[in-house]
Design a protein around this motif. Sequence first.
Motif, PDB file in Angstrom:
ATOM      1  N   ASN A 252      50.260 -56.555  77.049  1.00 47.30           N
ATOM      2  CA  ASN A 252      50.086 -58.007  76.957  1.00 47.30           C
ATOM      3  C   ASN A 252      49.343 -58.436  75.694  1.00 47.30           C
ATOM      4  N   ALA A 253      49.381 -57.608  74.672  1.00 43.50           N
ATOM      5  CA  ALA A 253      48.614 -57.879  73.458  1.00 43.50           C
ATOM      6  C   ALA A 253      49.190 -59.050  72.663  1.00 43.50           C
ATOM      7  N   LYS A 254      48.299 -59.773  72.036  1.00 49.87           N
ATOM      8  CA  LYS A 254      48.659 -60.934  71.228  1.00 49.87           C
ATOM      9  C   LYS A 254      49.380 -60.498  69.950  1.00 49.87           C
ATOM     10  N   GLN A 255      50.415 -61.241  69.563  1.00 44.34           N
ATOM     11  CA  GLN A 255      51.175 -61.025  68.318  1.00 44.34           C
ATOM     12  C   GLN A 255      51.857 -59.652  68.262  1.00 44.34           C
ATOM     13  N   ALA A 256      52.131 -59.062  69.413  1.00 45.76           N
ATOM     14  CA  ALA A 256      52.714 -57.713  69.429  1.00 45.76           C
ATOM     15  C   ALA A 256      54.065 -57.660  68.719  1.00 45.76           C
TER      16      ALA A 256
ATOM     17  N   ALA B 160      41.864 -59.808  85.165  1.00 52.29           N
ATOM     18  CA  ALA B 160      42.255 -59.515  83.789  1.00 52.29           C
ATOM     19  C   ALA B 160      43.051 -60.700  83.263  1.00 52.29           C
ATOM     20  N   SER B 161      42.876 -60.984  81.982  1.00 47.73           N
ATOM     21  CA  SER B 161      43.620 -62.054  81.331  1.00 47.73           C
ATOM     22  C   SER B 161      43.466 -61.858  79.831  1.00 47.73           C
ATOM     23  N   VAL B 162      44.119 -62.712  79.052  1.00 49.06           N
ATOM     24  CA  VAL B 162      43.963 -62.622  77.601  1.00 49.06           C
ATOM     25  C   VAL B 162      42.500 -62.822  77.216  1.00 49.06           C
ATOM     26  N   GLU B 163      41.846 -63.800  77.869  1.00 46.87           N
ATOM     27  CA  GLU B 163      40.453 -64.099  77.544  1.00 46.87           C
ATOM     28  C   GLU B 163      39.502 -63.027  78.075  1.00 46.87           C
TER      29      GLU B 163
ATOM     30  N   MET C 246      43.120 -52.653  69.400  1.00 45.33           N
ATOM     31  CA  MET C 246      42.234 -53.782  69.673  1.00 45.33           C
ATOM     32  C   MET C 246      42.199 -54.146  71.154  1.00 45.33           C
ATOM     33  N   GLY C 247      42.287 -53.130  72.002  1.00 45.17           N
ATOM     34  CA  GLY C 247      42.190 -53.378  73.437  1.00 45.17           C
ATOM     35  C   GLY C 247      43.507 -53.798  74.056  1.00 45.17           C
ATOM     36  N   GLY C 248      43.455 -54.071  75.354  1.00 44.77           N
ATOM     37  CA  GLY C 248      44.683 -54.361  76.085  1.00 44.77           C
ATOM     38  C   GLY C 248      45.357 -55.657  75.702  1.00 44.77           C
TER      39      GLY C 248
ATOM     40  N   GLY D 221      43.688 -61.616  68.014  1.00 45.57           N
ATOM     41  CA  GLY D 221      44.826 -61.344  67.134  1.00 45.57           C
ATOM     42  C   GLY D 221      44.430 -60.615  65.870  1.00 45.57           C
ATOM     43  N   LEU D 222      43.620 -59.577  65.985  1.00 42.24           N
ATOM     44  CA  LEU D 222      43.100 -58.875  64.815  1.00 42.24           C
ATOM     45  C   LEU D 222      44.028 -57.781  64.293  1.00 42.24           C
ATOM     46  N   THR D 223      44.877 -57.238  65.152  1.00 40.25           N
ATOM     47  CA  THR D 223      45.697 -56.095  64.733  1.00 40.25           C
ATOM     48  C   THR D 223      46.559 -56.425  63.523  1.00 40.25           C
ATOM     49  N   LEU D 224      47.246 -57.548  63.568  1.00 33.63           N
ATOM     50  CA  LEU D 224      48.163 -57.918  62.487  1.00 33.63           C
ATOM     51  C   LEU D 224      47.448 -58.018  61.137  1.00 33.63           C
TER      52      LEU D 224
END
Length: 322
Positions: free
Chosen positions: A186-190, A9-12, A153-155, A160-163
Amino acid sequence: MMVLVRADASVEIGMGHRVRCQALMSAFEKQGWQCQFVVQRQCKAFANEADLIIDHESAFFSMAKQVDLVILDHYAYQAQDIAELYQHQPNLLVLDDMNDRGTFPAKWLLNPLQEDYSKQIQRPLIGSQYTLLRDEFIHAVKSPSADKLLITMGGTDPLGLTLPIVEHLMAAGFAAQNIVVLMGANAKQAKQVRQLCLQHGISFHQGLREVSVVMKDAKLAISAAGSTLYELACLGVPAIFAQIADNQTRSLEQHLPLNWCRSIRFDHLSKDQLSTQISQLVVMALEAWENSDWLEKASLTAQHLVDGKGAERVVAEVMRHD
């Protein structure tokens, strides 16, 4: 009995592989099996302390010889790699989505989609009855008064779609009290999303152990199209899916014609194109939100697709033919 699970698992990569493997591991552990993840060192940040960390796949192949079963959920493994692993451990269960890696041998292959595989797969486990979901979904039930628009938008939310989705909803005048945002640990821009939600009085959750407690209150979801697709289906939550990876293509191809969900693609867009696509996604969601007839029919359709008992069925099949 000992099981090794090879998944990263990773960001990508996202968290989907690990999450569904954890569901399967839990079902094996209930039957007295010992289970352990094997993880590449470059993905250690998303691993647990108990995981075995490797630098080269040859180390995993050596470990595979010593156990009773190997579970492989990893797209970096192509047909020749899987064949090599099979030589080390013929009790091999491969998890697949795309059926695009060529012909390879395995004792079991699991795909919740309807796909055809070669005769080298001894016991294919094909169809939605084998969908791997965590225990929480077996008894989870959608609230009869569900009135939330769920954004998830997943784990990791790699794009970075949520924002921007929340920003577009606010700009469109959607009621903040009807929005709930769910993000992985570990979500982006949390941090930015949390601040935006606080500013507008939007319900925000991050890193929940049990996501069904939030999902069950959703009238509609805007979601990534990974493993969350099956979780939403199990709860009967209609969805507008944002496709963020190639490996989500097949599942959408098979689920969209059932008319319980809709989708829009994001994985091949430039940054300049994202805003336009997000606007279209939000318009699609707002139209669906007002379409009570579609929402009711979509919910009923989704509920009949997945029952949350897939992991139990897989373990039963493995133990029957081990």
